[in-house]
Enzyme design. Structure first.
Site, PDB file in Angstrom:
ATOM      1  N   ASP A 184     -79.441  80.300 -56.690  1.00  0.00           N
ATOM      2  CA  ASP A 184     -78.552  81.489 -56.336  1.00  0.00           C
ATOM      3  C   ASP A 184     -77.860  80.226 -55.856  1.00  0.00           C
ATOM      4  O   ASP A 184     -78.051  78.577 -55.860  1.00  0.00           O
ATOM      5  CB  ASP A 184     -78.310  82.543 -54.507  1.00  0.00           C
ATOM      6  CG  ASP A 184     -76.717  82.779 -54.169  1.00  0.00           C
ATOM      7  OD1 ASP A 184     -76.352  82.618 -54.399  1.00  0.00           O
ATOM      8  OD2 ASP A 184     -76.817  82.535 -52.896  1.00  0.00           O
ATOM      9  N   ASP A 201     -74.284  79.352 -53.031  1.00  0.00           N
ATOM     10  CA  ASP A 201     -73.929  79.750 -51.798  1.00  0.00           C
ATOM     11  C   ASP A 201     -74.556  79.530 -50.893  1.00  0.00           C
ATOM     12  O   ASP A 201     -75.392  80.653 -51.129  1.00  0.00           O
ATOM     13  CB  ASP A 201     -71.935  80.227 -52.063  1.00  0.00           C
ATOM     14  CG  ASP A 201     -72.003  80.024 -50.740  1.00  0.00           C
ATOM     15  OD1 ASP A 201     -71.853  78.671 -49.844  1.00  0.00           O
ATOM     16  OD2 ASP A 201     -71.022  81.113 -49.853  1.00  0.00           O
TER      17      ASP A 201
END
Length: 213
Positions: free
Chosen positions: A9, A11
Site C-alpha cells: 500500500d 499511504d
C-alpha cells in the site's frame, strides 16, 4: 524464499499523506457545512475517493446528484494535489528507502497496490517513479478495499500467483482485501497491528527483511 513478490500500500506504508487528505476533505466539508473531524477521517483510510465522500455525506443535511459529487471530489483532489507538491524523498517513512533497495537486491518483485488515483504523482515526488515493477492503483480498479481487486491486479501485472505475494498494509480494509485475494499480509502501524488481521506484524518497516529471507 517464502514469497516471490511484495505488494505495498502507499499511504501510511511508503509515505504518509494522511494530514493532506484530512485538510483537503476538511476544506470541502466546511464549504458544505458538514461536520468533519479526525474520527470521521479515520474511517476513510484505504477507501477510494468517492466512497470516502459518501461517508462524509452521511452527515450532510440534503441530497446531492452524481454530478455534484464529482464536482466536490474533483475539488478535494485539486486541493490535495496542490499540497502534495511539497513532498520529496525525505517524506518516505523511516527505513523505507533502505529496505526497498535490500528487497530489490534479494530479487523480489515489488509492486504498489493503492486505491489512490494520485499514486504515480506521489511516487514521482518521492523519487520512486521507475522503482516498482508494477503499479495497481485507483486508475485501473472499479472496487476499493476491502475488495481485493487492487491487489489481485498487482499480482496479475507481476505474473505472480496470489500465494506468492505478501501485501504490506496499514489499514484494516487493506488487510481484509489481502486475505480476500488469497494473499498473506504484513500489518504495519498501530491500527493495523491492533486489528489482528495480518499474517505478520511489522514493528519496523525493516522487519520485512526477516520475513521474506
Amino acid at each position: 524464499m517464502r514469497y516471490q513478490a511484495i505488494i505495498f500500500d502507499l499511504d501510511g506504508v511508503i509515505c504518509r499523506t494522511d494530514q493532506y487528505h484530512y485538510l483537503a476533505w476538511k476544506q470541502v466539508a466546511d464549504e458544505l457545512g458538514i461536520p468533519f473531524d479526525e474520527q470521521v477521517n479515520e474511517r476513510l483510510r484505504g477507501v477510494s475517493r468517492m466512497a470516502s465522500f459518501d461517508i462524509i455525506l452521511e452527515r450532510y443535511d440534503g441530497t446531492m446528484s452524481d454530478e455534484e459529487k464529482i464536482h466536490w471530489t474533483d475539488k478535494k483532489n485539486e486541493i490535495y494535489k496542490s499540497m502534495l507538491t511539497q513532498m520529496g524523498p525525505d517524506d518516505m517513512l523511516e527505513g523505507v528507502a533502505d529496505t526497498l533497495h535490500k528487497l530489490r537486491a534479494m530479487g523480489l518483485d515489488l509492486a504498489i497496490g493503492s486505491s489512490s488515483r494520485n499514486t504515480k504523482f506521489i511516487l514521482g515526488q518521492l523519487g520512486l517513479s521507475d522503482f516498482f515493477d508494477a503499479i495497481s492503483d485507483g486508475t485501473n480498479i472499479t472496487r476499493s478495499k476491502p475488495d481485493p481487486e487492487v491487489f489481485v491486479k498487482a499480482a496479475e501485472f507481476l505474473n505472480r500467483a496470489p500465494a506468492e505475494c505478501l501485501v504490506v498494509e496499514d489499514a484494516e480494509a487493506g488487510l481484509q482485501a489481502a486475505t480476500a485475494g488469497g494473499m498473506d499480509s504484513a500489518a504495519f502501524g498501530e491500527i493495523a497491528i491492533r486489528s489482528g488481521l495480518g499474517t505478520w506484524n511489522l514493528e519496523r518497516f525493516s522487519d520485512l527483511i526477516g520475513i521474506v529471507a
